[in-house]
Scaffold this motif. Sequence first.
Motif, mmCIF file in Angstrom:
data_model
loop_
_atom_site.group_PDB
_atom_site.id
_atom_site.type_symbol
_atom_site.label_atom_id
_atom_site.label_comp_id
_atom_site.label_asym_id
_atom_site.label_seq_id
_atom_site.Cartn_x
_atom_site.Cartn_y
_atom_site.Cartn_z
ATOM 1 N N ALA A 1 -12.614 -40.500 34.486
ATOM 2 C CA ALA A 1 -12.899 -40.865 35.875
ATOM 3 C C ALA A 1 -13.494 -42.264 35.963
ATOM 4 C CB ALA A 1 -13.850 -39.845 36.494
ATOM 5 N N SER A 2 -14.348 -42.614 35.016
ATOM 6 C CA SER A 2 -14.950 -43.946 35.006
ATOM 7 C C SER A 2 -13.903 -45.021 34.764
ATOM 8 C CB SER A 2 -16.038 -44.031 33.935
ATOM 9 O OG SER A 2 -17.095 -43.140 34.231
ATOM 10 N N LEU A 3 -12.981 -44.744 33.840
ATOM 11 C CA LEU A 3 -11.925 -45.715 33.569
ATOM 12 C C LEU A 3 -11.030 -45.898 34.794
ATOM 13 C CD1 LEU A 3 -9.892 -46.138 30.318
ATOM 14 C CD2 LEU A 3 -8.712 -46.113 32.518
ATOM 15 N N VAL A 4 -10.698 -44.799 35.456
ATOM 16 C CA VAL A 4 -9.863 -44.886 36.659
ATOM 17 C C VAL A 4 -10.568 -45.718 37.736
ATOM 18 C CG1 VAL A 4 -8.839 -43.552 38.555
ATOM 19 C CG2 VAL A 4 -8.628 -42.739 36.199
ATOM 20 N N GLN A 5 -11.882 -45.534 37.879
ATOM 21 C CA GLN A 5 -12.638 -46.326 38.842
ATOM 22 C C GLN A 5 -12.637 -47.803 38.466
ATOM 23 O OE1 GLN A 5 -16.533 -44.582 39.175
ATOM 24 N NE2 GLN A 5 -15.862 -43.022 40.642
ATOM 25 N N ARG A 6 -12.739 -48.081 37.185
ATOM 26 C CA ARG A 6 -12.707 -49.473 36.716
ATOM 27 C C ARG A 6 -11.356 -50.120 37.053
ATOM 28 N NH1 ARG A 6 -14.707 -54.437 35.532
ATOM 29 N NH2 ARG A 6 -13.716 -55.348 33.684
ATOM 30 N N VAL A 7 -10.275 -49.391 36.818
ATOM 31 C CA VAL A 7 -8.949 -49.909 37.152
ATOM 32 C C VAL A 7 -8.827 -50.126 38.662
ATOM 33 C CG1 VAL A 7 -6.482 -49.375 37.187
ATOM 34 C CG2 VAL A 7 -7.820 -48.934 35.122
ATOM 35 N N GLY A 8 -9.385 -49.186 39.441
ATOM 36 C CA GLY A 8 -9.370 -49.337 40.888
ATOM 37 C C GLY A 8 -10.121 -50.574 41.353
ATOM 38 N N TRP A 9 -11.174 -50.912 40.642
ATOM 39 C CA TRP A 9 -11.926 -52.121 40.974
ATOM 40 C C TRP A 9 -11.110 -53.364 40.639
ATOM 41 C CZ3 TRP A 9 -13.907 -56.292 38.181
ATOM 42 C CH2 TRP A 9 -14.866 -57.069 38.861
ATOM 43 N N LEU B 1 -9.215 -49.391 28.318
ATOM 44 C CA LEU B 1 -9.694 -48.584 27.197
ATOM 45 C C LEU B 1 -9.975 -49.463 25.978
ATOM 46 C CD1 LEU B 1 -10.392 -45.811 26.102
ATOM 47 C CD2 LEU B 1 -7.968 -45.468 25.553
ATOM 48 N N ALA B 2 -9.190 -50.519 25.814
ATOM 49 C CA ALA B 2 -9.403 -51.428 24.682
ATOM 50 C C ALA B 2 -10.719 -52.190 24.801
ATOM 51 C CB ALA B 2 -8.240 -52.414 24.579
ATOM 52 N N GLU B 3 -11.303 -52.223 26.000
ATOM 53 C CA GLU B 3 -12.601 -52.877 26.187
ATOM 54 C C GLU B 3 -13.755 -52.045 25.624
ATOM 55 O OE1 GLU B 3 -12.925 -53.542 30.350
ATOM 56 O OE2 GLU B 3 -11.263 -54.968 30.448
ATOM 57 N N VAL B 4 -13.514 -50.767 25.399
ATOM 58 C CA VAL B 4 -14.543 -49.906 24.808
ATOM 59 C C VAL B 4 -14.763 -50.349 23.361
ATOM 60 C CG1 VAL B 4 -15.137 -47.534 24.156
ATOM 61 C CG2 VAL B 4 -13.896 -47.979 26.285
ATOM 62 N N PRO B 5 -15.985 -50.613 22.956
ATOM 63 C CA PRO B 5 -16.241 -51.109 21.597
ATOM 64 C C PRO B 5 -15.728 -50.141 20.534
ATOM 65 C CG PRO B 5 -18.200 -51.346 22.969
ATOM 66 C CD PRO B 5 -17.228 -50.516 23.752
ATOM 67 N N GLU B 6 -15.293 -50.678 19.418
ATOM 68 C CA GLU B 6 -14.816 -49.848 18.315
ATOM 69 C C GLU B 6 -15.950 -48.942 17.851
ATOM 70 O OE1 GLU B 6 -12.460 -50.318 14.042
ATOM 71 O OE2 GLU B 6 -12.891 -52.075 15.292
ATOM 72 N N GLY B 7 -15.607 -47.691 17.617
ATOM 73 C CA GLY B 7 -16.616 -46.713 17.238
ATOM 74 C C GLY B 7 -17.116 -45.908 18.416
ATOM 75 N N GLU B 8 -16.730 -46.314 19.639
ATOM 76 C CA GLU B 8 -17.088 -45.574 20.847
ATOM 77 C C GLU B 8 -15.810 -45.100 21.526
ATOM 78 O OE1 GLU B 8 -19.689 -47.751 23.406
ATOM 79 O OE2 GLU B 8 -20.968 -48.442 21.769
ATOM 80 N N VAL B 9 -15.926 -44.000 22.284
ATOM 81 C CA VAL B 9 -14.776 -43.424 22.973
ATOM 82 C C VAL B 9 -15.187 -43.051 24.388
ATOM 83 C CG1 VAL B 9 -13.816 -42.496 20.824
ATOM 84 C CG2 VAL B 9 -15.324 -41.066 22.212
ATOM 85 N N LEU B 10 -14.207 -42.643 25.190
ATOM 86 C CA LEU B 10 -14.516 -42.196 26.539
ATOM 87 C C LEU B 10 -15.348 -40.921 26.488
ATOM 88 C CD1 LEU B 10 -11.047 -42.656 28.333
ATOM 89 C CD2 LEU B 10 -13.042 -44.176 28.417
ATOM 90 N N ALA B 11 -16.366 -40.850 27.336
ATOM 91 C CA ALA B 11 -17.237 -39.675 27.375
ATOM 92 C C ALA B 11 -16.463 -38.469 27.879
ATOM 93 C CB ALA B 11 -18.435 -39.941 28.283
ATOM 94 N N ILE B 12 -16.721 -37.319 27.303
ATOM 95 C CA ILE B 12 -16.088 -36.081 27.748
ATOM 96 C C ILE B 12 -16.557 -35.776 29.168
ATOM 97 C CG2 ILE B 12 -15.896 -33.597 27.361
ATOM 98 C CD1 ILE B 12 -16.274 -34.152 24.387
ATOM 99 N N GLY B 13 -15.601 -35.504 30.045
ATOM 100 C CA GLY B 13 -15.937 -35.124 31.414
ATOM 101 C C GLY B 13 -15.996 -36.268 32.389
ATOM 102 N N THR B 14 -16.606 -37.387 31.977
ATOM 103 C CA THR B 14 -16.790 -38.502 32.909
ATOM 104 C C THR B 14 -16.017 -39.761 32.513
ATOM 105 O OG1 THR B 14 -18.766 -39.258 31.726
ATOM 106 C CG2 THR B 14 -19.088 -37.700 33.544
ATOM 107 N N GLY B 15 -15.574 -39.831 31.277
ATOM 108 C CA GLY B 15 -14.960 -41.059 30.784
ATOM 109 C C GLY B 15 -13.683 -41.449 31.502
#
Length: 216
Positions: free
Chosen positions: A169-177, A153-167
């Motif tokens: 799941a995307s982060l979980v997939q990134r961790v899985g990778w 989550l800290a890799e997300v640039p400042e001023g941006e946040v996880l997208a509602i609905g998909t964010g």
Amino acid sequence: RDAALVARTAAGAAFDVVRRVELLLDHWGVQPPSVLRSGGLAVRDLKTVARELHVDEPGAALVVEVALTAGLIAEAAAADGTPSWLPTDEFDVWSGLPLAERWTRLVGGWLASSRVPSLVGSRDPAGKAWNALAPELSSGLAEEARRLALQVLAEVPEGEVLAIGTGIASLVQRVGWLRPRRPTIFADLVTAALAEAAALGVTGAGGLPPSGRHVA
């Protein structure tokens, strides 16, 4: 989202969790719940916590588990000798600290813990219900899941946040990778870590405020 919104949302959650832990231990100092014979907290006592703190049962489970990992509650004998959940001497020290330091103590205990509050209320493979504060309610993967979730989550640039609905799941997939050999439950632990981080004020509105980046 505006960074100020992320910070305000996180700060509000942080204030709430500190206040709820304090209220919980004030109650338990006067009327401590009994320890189950098998260890842990009875379902009826968790329901009472939820009612007193005005949260749902998962929220109540997180509060009592965070109090445990911060060293603020422990099993001890009540006045009548009954094994009970009572505030520790550390609670008096913690109560006298500034708000920010009290929050840091709670979050530090949560981050480094093997406890899995998200399992409370579900059942193990044998069909036994998981109780809050039960000694077996833990996983050797829990700490790694929390730290990785916050690091990604800290890799997300400042001023941006996880997208509602998909964010999420995307982060979980990134961790899985990043950790492809982890068991299936690891994804559940990462998802739970994000929900817990939001409830504790580590994150806010899907992003990491400056205080959360220090935790990560």
